[in-house]
Design a protein around this motif. Structure first.
Motif, PDB file in Angstrom:
ATOM      1  N   ALA A  38      42.355  25.949  47.883  1.00 42.75           N
ATOM      2  CA  ALA A  38      41.505  24.861  47.408  1.00 42.75           C
ATOM      3  C   ALA A  38      40.041  25.283  47.375  1.00 42.75           C
ATOM      4  CB  ALA A  38      41.681  23.628  48.295  1.00 42.75           C
ATOM      5  N   VAL A  39      39.587  25.998  48.393  1.00 43.33           N
ATOM      6  CA  VAL A  39      38.192  26.457  48.424  1.00 43.33           C
ATOM      7  C   VAL A  39      37.935  27.435  47.296  1.00 43.33           C
ATOM      8  CG1 VAL A  39      36.513  27.781  49.776  1.00 43.33           C
ATOM      9  CG2 VAL A  39      37.848  25.985  50.880  1.00 43.33           C
ATOM     10  N   CYS A  40      38.869  28.383  47.096  1.00 43.17           N
ATOM     11  CA  CYS A  40      38.717  29.350  46.007  1.00 43.17           C
ATOM     12  C   CYS A  40      38.665  28.647  44.648  1.00 43.17           C
ATOM     13  CB  CYS A  40      39.861  30.353  46.024  1.00 43.17           C
ATOM     14  SG  CYS A  40      39.750  31.551  47.356  1.00 43.17           S
ATOM     15  N   LYS A  41      39.539  27.680  44.468  1.00 45.49           N
ATOM     16  CA  LYS A  41      39.553  26.944  43.206  1.00 45.49           C
ATOM     17  C   LYS A  41      38.267  26.140  43.015  1.00 45.49           C
ATOM     18  CE  LYS A  41      42.727  24.243  40.437  1.00 45.49           C
ATOM     19  NZ  LYS A  41      44.025  23.553  40.415  1.00 45.49           N
ATOM     20  N   ALA A  42      37.768  25.543  44.084  1.00 42.04           N
ATOM     21  CA  ALA A  42      36.540  24.732  43.997  1.00 42.04           C
ATOM     22  C   ALA A  42      35.321  25.569  43.643  1.00 42.04           C
ATOM     23  CB  ALA A  42      36.308  24.019  45.320  1.00 42.04           C
ATOM     24  N   PHE A  43      35.303  26.819  44.093  1.00 49.86           N
ATOM     25  CA  PHE A  43      34.156  27.686  43.831  1.00 49.86           C
ATOM     26  C   PHE A  43      34.397  28.685  42.716  1.00 49.86           C
ATOM     27  CE2 PHE A  43      33.312  26.147  48.136  1.00 49.86           C
ATOM     28  CZ  PHE A  43      32.022  25.682  47.977  1.00 49.86           C
ATOM     29  N   GLY A  44      35.415  28.452  41.915  1.00 50.70           N
ATOM     30  CA  GLY A  44      35.661  29.262  40.730  1.00 50.70           C
ATOM     31  C   GLY A  44      36.336  30.592  40.978  1.00 50.70           C
ATOM     32  N   GLY A  45      36.847  30.823  42.162  1.00 53.52           N
ATOM     33  CA  GLY A  45      37.565  32.050  42.444  1.00 53.52           C
ATOM     34  C   GLY A  45      38.966  32.007  41.881  1.00 53.52           C
ATOM     35  N   LYS A  46      39.588  33.159  41.831  1.00 52.57           N
ATOM     36  CA  LYS A  46      40.970  33.205  41.322  1.00 52.57           C
ATOM     37  C   LYS A  46      41.915  33.668  42.384  1.00 52.57           C
ATOM     38  CE  LYS A  46      39.759  33.843  36.559  1.00 52.57           C
ATOM     39  NZ  LYS A  46      39.999  34.530  35.343  1.00 52.57           N
TER      40      LYS A  46
END
Length: 46
Positions: A38-46
């Motif tokens: 969720a954190v990765c998705k929220a900050f544009g990570g893949k």
């Protein structure tokens, strides 16, 4: 306490205590993975 939470109808024997510990550890690992994704998705990570 873990055994009563995860296996409320089982006895306090060694196998059930170990099973409850494994369930707790597995649940924690799954929650960590969910939060990380969720954190990765929220900050544009893949």
């Amino acid at each position: 306490m873990l055994r009563r939470h995860f296996l409320p109808h089982e006895k306090d024997d060694e196998q059930n205590l170990a099973r409850a510990g494994w369930l707790y550890k597995s649940q924690r690992e799954n929650l960590e993975n969910i939060i990380t994704n969720a954190v990765c998705k929220a900050f544009g990570g893949k």
